[in-house]
Motif scaffolding. Sequence first.
Motif, PDB file in Angstrom:
ATOM      1  N   UNK A 192       0.805  -1.222   0.000  1.00 39.73           N
ATOM      2  CA  UNK A 192       0.000   0.000   0.000  1.00 39.73           C
ATOM      3  C   UNK A 192       0.837   1.270   0.000  1.00 39.73           C
ATOM      4  N   UNK A 193       1.874   1.326   0.821  1.00 36.03           N
ATOM      5  CA  UNK A 193       2.676   2.544   0.934  1.00 36.03           C
ATOM      6  C   UNK A 193       3.998   2.470   0.186  1.00 36.03           C
ATOM      7  N   UNK A 194       4.312   1.293  -0.313  1.00 32.20           N
ATOM      8  CA  UNK A 194       5.538   1.163  -1.081  1.00 32.20           C
ATOM      9  C   UNK A 194       6.708   0.681  -0.244  1.00 32.20           C
ATOM     10  N   UNK A 195       7.757   0.238  -0.938  1.00 31.26           N
ATOM     11  CA  UNK A 195       8.902  -0.362  -0.255  1.00 31.26           C
ATOM     12  C   UNK A 195       9.750   0.663   0.494  1.00 31.26           C
ATOM     13  N   UNK A 196       9.693   1.923   0.082  1.00 26.50           N
ATOM     14  CA  UNK A 196      10.485   2.931   0.792  1.00 26.50           C
ATOM     15  C   UNK A 196      10.013   3.066   2.232  1.00 26.50           C
ATOM     16  N   UNK A 197       8.697   3.189   2.405  1.00 25.28           N
ATOM     17  CA  UNK A 197       8.145   3.268   3.753  1.00 25.28           C
ATOM     18  C   UNK A 197       8.346   1.937   4.474  1.00 25.28           C
ATOM     19  N   UNK A 198       8.166   0.836   3.738  1.00 25.57           N
ATOM     20  CA  UNK A 198       8.368  -0.475   4.349  1.00 25.57           C
ATOM     21  C   UNK A 198       9.780  -0.653   4.876  1.00 25.57           C
ATOM     22  N   UNK A 199      10.770  -0.199   4.115  1.00 26.75           N
ATOM     23  CA  UNK A 199      12.160  -0.311   4.561  1.00 26.75           C
ATOM     24  C   UNK A 199      12.415   0.534   5.805  1.00 26.75           C
ATOM     25  N   UNK A 200      11.849   1.729   5.829  1.00 26.02           N
ATOM     26  CA  UNK A 200      12.020   2.581   7.006  1.00 26.02           C
ATOM     27  C   UNK A 200      11.390   1.937   8.236  1.00 26.02           C
ATOM     28  N   UNK A 201      10.263   1.270   8.026  1.00 21.54           N
ATOM     29  CA  UNK A 201       9.610   0.592   9.147  1.00 21.54           C
ATOM     30  C   UNK A 201      10.479  -0.564   9.654  1.00 21.54           C
ATOM     31  N   UNK A 202      11.073  -1.315   8.743  1.00 18.08           N
ATOM     32  CA  UNK A 202      11.949  -2.422   9.144  1.00 18.08           C
ATOM     33  C   UNK A 202      13.133  -1.916   9.961  1.00 18.08           C
ATOM     34  N   UNK A 203      13.680  -0.769   9.574  1.00 19.88           N
ATOM     35  CA  UNK A 203      14.802  -0.198  10.318  1.00 19.88           C
ATOM     36  C   UNK A 203      14.345   0.272  11.696  1.00 19.88           C
ATOM     37  N   UNK A 204      13.160   0.869  11.763  1.00 18.23           N
ATOM     38  CA  UNK A 204      12.641   1.334  13.050  1.00 18.23           C
ATOM     39  C   UNK A 204      12.358   0.152  13.978  1.00 18.23           C
ATOM     40  N   UNK A 205      11.829  -0.927  13.418  1.00 18.53           N
ATOM     41  CA  UNK A 205      11.578  -2.133  14.213  1.00 18.53           C
ATOM     42  C   UNK A 205      12.897  -2.697  14.745  1.00 18.53           C
ATOM     43  N   UNK A 206      13.919  -2.709  13.889  1.00 17.77           N
ATOM     44  CA  UNK A 206      15.225  -3.213  14.310  1.00 17.77           C
ATOM     45  C   UNK A 206      15.755  -2.420  15.494  1.00 17.77           C
ATOM     46  N   UNK A 207      15.575  -1.101  15.453  1.00 21.38           N
ATOM     47  CA  UNK A 207      16.047  -0.264  16.560  1.00 21.38           C
ATOM     48  C   UNK A 207      15.296  -0.593  17.850  1.00 21.38           C
ATOM     49  N   UNK A 208      13.996  -0.753  17.767  1.00 20.91           N
ATOM     50  CA  UNK A 208      13.223  -1.058  18.974  1.00 20.91           C
ATOM     51  C   UNK A 208      13.594  -2.427  19.543  1.00 20.91           C
ATOM     52  N   UNK A 209      13.827  -3.371  18.679  1.00 16.01           N
ATOM     53  CA  UNK A 209      14.232  -4.689  19.162  1.00 16.01           C
ATOM     54  C   UNK A 209      15.588  -4.621  19.851  1.00 16.01           C
ATOM     55  N   UNK A 210      16.515  -3.903  19.237  1.00 16.10           N
ATOM     56  CA  UNK A 210      17.872  -3.815  19.799  1.00 16.10           C
ATOM     57  C   UNK A 210      17.852  -3.144  21.171  1.00 16.10           C
ATOM     58  N   UNK A 211      17.007  -2.152  21.336  1.00 16.32           N
ATOM     59  CA  UNK A 211      16.944  -1.440  22.612  1.00 16.32           C
ATOM     60  C   UNK A 211      16.065  -2.150  23.639  1.00 16.32           C
ATOM     61  N   UNK A 212      15.435  -3.253  23.250  1.00 17.12           N
ATOM     62  CA  UNK A 212      14.570  -3.984  24.178  1.00 17.12           C
ATOM     63  C   UNK A 212      15.272  -5.173  24.817  1.00 17.12           C
ATOM     64  N   UNK A 213      16.490  -5.476  24.371  1.00 13.70           N
ATOM     65  CA  UNK A 213      17.210  -6.624  24.915  1.00 13.70           C
ATOM     66  C   UNK A 213      18.520  -6.159  25.532  1.00 13.70           C
ATOM     67  N   UNK A 222      10.038 -14.342  29.286  1.00 11.86           N
ATOM     68  CA  UNK A 222       8.735 -13.664  29.252  1.00 11.86           C
ATOM     69  C   UNK A 222       8.914 -12.170  29.499  1.00 11.86           C
ATOM     70  N   UNK A 223       9.786 -11.815  30.412  1.00 14.81           N
ATOM     71  CA  UNK A 223      10.017 -10.398  30.696  1.00 14.81           C
ATOM     72  C   UNK A 223      10.517  -9.666  29.456  1.00 14.81           C
ATOM     73  N   UNK A 224      11.405 -10.312  28.704  1.00 15.28           N
ATOM     74  CA  UNK A 224      11.952  -9.680  27.494  1.00 15.28           C
ATOM     75  C   UNK A 224      10.889  -9.587  26.406  1.00 15.28           C
ATOM     76  N   UNK A 225      10.156 -10.669  26.175  1.00 12.71           N
ATOM     77  CA  UNK A 225       9.192 -10.683  25.083  1.00 12.71           C
ATOM     78  C   UNK A 225       8.042  -9.717  25.351  1.00 12.71           C
ATOM     79  N   UNK A 226       7.656  -9.582  26.606  1.00 19.29           N
ATOM     80  CA  UNK A 226       6.603  -8.618  26.918  1.00 19.29           C
ATOM     81  C   UNK A 226       7.103  -7.185  26.764  1.00 19.29           C
ATOM     82  N   UNK A 227       8.376  -6.977  27.018  1.00 19.46           N
ATOM     83  CA  UNK A 227       8.963  -5.658  26.782  1.00 19.46           C
ATOM     84  C   UNK A 227       8.956  -5.331  25.286  1.00 19.46           C
TER      85      UNK A 227
END
Length: 750
Positions: free
Chosen positions: A372-393, A421-426
């Motif tokens: 729907x929004x194209x791969x440019x937005x999709x790629x930015x979302x993947x990078x943002x998700x990666x950052x949140x995952x890295x900062x959650x562990x 469970x503590x990590x996954x809920x975070x």
Amino acid sequence: MRRSHASGGHPALPGKDNGPLREAKSTVPDRDALARKLEAQRSRLVHCRKRIRTLTAQLDHLRQKMSEEQLIEAQQLARLGSWDWDIRENRVTWSEELYRLFGLDPQEFGASYEAFLDRVHPEDREQVDHVIREALSSNQSLDYYHRAVRPDGDIRILHCRGSVIRGADGAPLRMFGTAQDVTELKRAEEALRESEERFRLLVEGVKDYAIYLVDTEGRVASWNSGAERVTGYRSDEIVGKSISLFYSEGDARTGKPAAILRKAAEEGRCMDEGVQVRRDGSHFWATVVVTPLRENEGTLRGFVMVTQDITERKQMEETIRRQAYHDALTGLPNRMLFIDHLTLALTQAHRSRQRLAVMFLDLDRFKTINDSLGHTVGDKLLKAVAYRLRTSVREADTVARMGGDEYTILLSQISHEHDVIAVVEKILAAFKHPYQLDGHELRMTASIGISIFPGDGLDAEALMQNADTAMYHAKEQGRNNYQFYNPGMNIKAFRRIIIENSLRQTIERGELLLYYQPQIDLTTRSITGIEALVRWRHPELGLLSPVQFIPLAEETGLILSLDEWVLRTACTQFSAWQNAGRRPLKLTVNLSARQFQQPDFVETVNGVLRETSLDPARLGIEITESTAMQNVEDTLPKLAALSDRGVHFSIDDFGTGYSSLSYLKKLPIHKLKIDKSFIADLMVDPDYKIIISAIIAMAHSLRLKVVAEGVESEEQFSFLHSSCCDELQGYLFSEALPAERIEQLIASDP
């Protein structure tokens, strides 16, 4: 022999016996015989002396001859001739070797100073004459070089030395000396000089290499321009300084510079690669090749050091290494590096008898965002998700991207499942915050599967496979949750494989069928429309819901055929009800984003309406808000073309995607359908009541109706009714039913 008293000259005593004396006198020869004997001896002595003088003269002659021959031989070997110039007589005497050097016959040479000058090269003649006359007028000795021209035209280079003998008045009487043929030596020296000059120019011309000479103590002796460029030091700044300046404090402290020179001296060459230091203190990667310089007898004179800046190459190698082991988009470790980390962690866990966990995470409905929004937005979302995952562990944990929208996480050194469970809920909590990307507010959820060592697997492959299986189970449980692996999940994974393999033949085999779920007016509680929902009657697995095969259909591209089958079958059924005089209701059909994006989408819908003779005003098409918002310039004409014929459009799962209200107002949309996830948490989280009320108010302000799906309780119904929601859909009124049963329900509806 001891003398007797008689022989001592004492007279004999009278009356005594003189017998011995008388005996002595009788043995003495007579005087004449003795004289003759002495004369003969003198004659022989004179003869011997004459003979000795003769032999001595002969020996001296022989020695002189031998010396002259040796001298000639020595002169020939040394190519050294001698000369003697009688200045008063102007007569020049040359040795045989000198004639040979000049290539002259003694009979043809004038043996004068002028004749000598005639044999000197014309370009050197004036200089030679000047040097000789200077020596004659001063006390200087001769030492000069000149070229001699031989009769055959050959040119030889001679080194001349000489001295002047003067008279009592100081006037020069004679000049004598030597001339040595040094042609080969001079040519060799010239060739060496030219070679050295070429080498110097070559070295000076090299800009990419630092080339410098170092003495045996490690001090710089010479410096080329390339060294200035590479290190930043000028020649006058560095010559005489230690090469330790080029090394870090740590390397200098451990004696690395001296060790490199020592190794080169011992082994004949040393190559080192490491970090060096420039004049400004900056560091760079370099290769250094050290070669010892030795005299002919092997004495060490110093070293040649060649340094190349390989920083760019190292950076390229690092880039290649990162590309090989890291995801290019997010910078996270890729599958290969994750497996390496996991294998190492497993080795340590085996040794220390500790536990570790592998998490497999997949984003929910990410494909819709890309479509729907194209791969440019999709790629930015993947990078943002990666950052949140890295900062959650934890820092020691590993987050990797497997590809697409799949991530893996390695949690090492865990004590209990509660730690996981503590990590996954975070992580899930981090996903609750919307992503702001390119003007869109995106809400994203994730499904997570977890396997734990050693219970769920003893190697990397087993743990990753079981975590993946658990992740698919989380998808089947409604997404946005996590599941720990258990062996029973393998059965479901096997089911998925069966489904995927048989999906391609399901339409041809007639295994698909439609169920229908009614939509209810909140005010009258009467049926206003029916949504067609596909089911798969699998010959081995039984009746399958869309959740079990629609994602696979989208992945394999079969969704286009499936969408068209659903649209045609539903329209055919409604046309039959229409012809049978049933109460006019709205038919709602879900179509995928891929179907909507097809260039012939409008023609496909119009073709089905013509084939089935269904009134277009009876047809409603549901599309997700992400589909509607993708490339609005392309979406608007399609919606408008069908809307002009009476087809209604609804935005499905509203609130889970990202809408622009300005575009929403422009599009010919008739309904908004609130996603069931908001309804499910309605009575638990007060924020959802606020969100739902806001959606309803906004929709009504845009003159749009609102449908709430997933309504299952009277409490939910009461809130929606009080919030002026228009329609509902859910188990509170009816589940999805096959055609014959929904027909009965419609008939019984007042």
